[in-house]
Enzyme design. Structure first.
Site: not given
Ligand SMILES: NC(=O)c1ccc[n+]([C@@H]2O[C@H](COP(=O)([O-])OP(=O)(O)OC[C@H]3O[C@@H](n4cnc5c(N)ncnc54)[C@H](O)[C@@H]3O)[C@@H](O)[C@H]2O)c1
Length: 248
Positions: A124, A198
């Site tokens: 991520s 993110n």
């Protein structure tokens, strides 16, 4: 690189790995889906077959014929044997978000995988160049960040490490397109966790938490306001819940 006749290894069959395996199998790849835990593989298979975004549901919604759904399932080999991933054209890693685990995972596969295997991390946010440095194939190492639920979300955030070759980028972009995703190639960064999606998402979560802590609104109210205002499918807190426990 096209999906047909491409061999994929997916390591980690949790929230992300099972969905990634499903998407690539539907697009024509053969997939070896690895987990250390046999019970996770059992759930992964069930998820692919009968989950909310699984094959059965795609057939019911008219998105897939029953023959294509059966053929896709046939193309996935759920396994606890890591050797079965050694001859993959592309090895996608979807194991937990811990840099130490990912580095030792890549070190091990760098010894056993075929020289031509491209390594793609679904991290991520860890630096792709940092993970690639644990291997002798930094030119064949790339970030391919998917979103949850993988069968639905179009995201293909493709992260070019400092040594990723153009050939590797082109192959992964082409594979992502042929599996129905919208690839966008971005640069790696070693200063902050989170690539583009993110970094921006967690900046919003930080602000949402500040709003809660200041007693302005609670989590449900914030989610409601944000979905009503921006037509998002879920608010910042609902998104965090879905990403960690799946979308039941
Ligand atoms: N959940 C999300 O919404 C989301 C979205 C995009 C990216 N990611 C990233 O994807 C990765 C996986 O996340 P997840 O939510 O699917 O995690 P998860 O915990 O649901 O699944 C991870 C799986 O990896 C397995 N595993 C651990 N070590 C392994 C190894 N050496 N070989 C094979 N399997 C191994 C575990 O048994 C577990 O089943 C993380 O890097 C995460 O940050 C998650």
């Amino acid at each position: 690189m096209d999906s047909k006749n491409t061999k994929i290894g997916v390591a980690g069959a949790g929230v992300m790995g099972s969905g990634i395996a499903q998407v690539l199998a539907i697009s024509g790849c053969t997939v070896a889906c690895l987990d250390l835990d046999a019970s996770v593989l059992k759930s992964a298979r069930k998820n692919v077959e009968e989950g909310r975004f699984g094959l059965q549901s795609a057939v019911e919604l008219g998105k897939l014929s029953i023959e294509d759904a059966n053929a896709a399932l046939e193309r996935i080999n759920f396994t606890t044997e890591s050797e079965e991933l050694n001859d993959s054209d592309v090895l996608i890693e979807a194991i937990p978000e811990r840099l130490d685990l990912k580095v030792s995972f890549w070190k091990e596969f760098d010894k056993t995988a075929s020289d031509s295997t491209i390594f793609a991390s679904n991290s991520s946010g860890f630096s792709i160049s940092a993970m690639a440095a644990a291997t002798d194939r930094a030119d064949r190492f790339i970030g391919w960040h998917w979103a949850s639920p993988a069968p639905v979300m179009k995201l293909a955030e493709i992260i070019r490490g400092s040594k990723t070759s153009q050939e590797t980028v082109d192959k992964i972009v082409s594979l992502a397109k042929s599996s129905g995703k919208n690839p966008v190639v971005i640069a790696d960064s070693d200063t902050k966790w989170g690539y583009v999606t993110n970094r921006i998402y967690f900046a919003m979560v930080e602000e949402a938490l500040a709003v809660v802590n200041q007693g302005i609104a609670n989590r449900d109210e914030i989610d409601q306001l944000m979905t009503d205002c921006f037509r998002w499918p879920t608010g910042p807190f609902g998104m965090t819940k879905g990403a960690s426990s799946g979308w039941k």
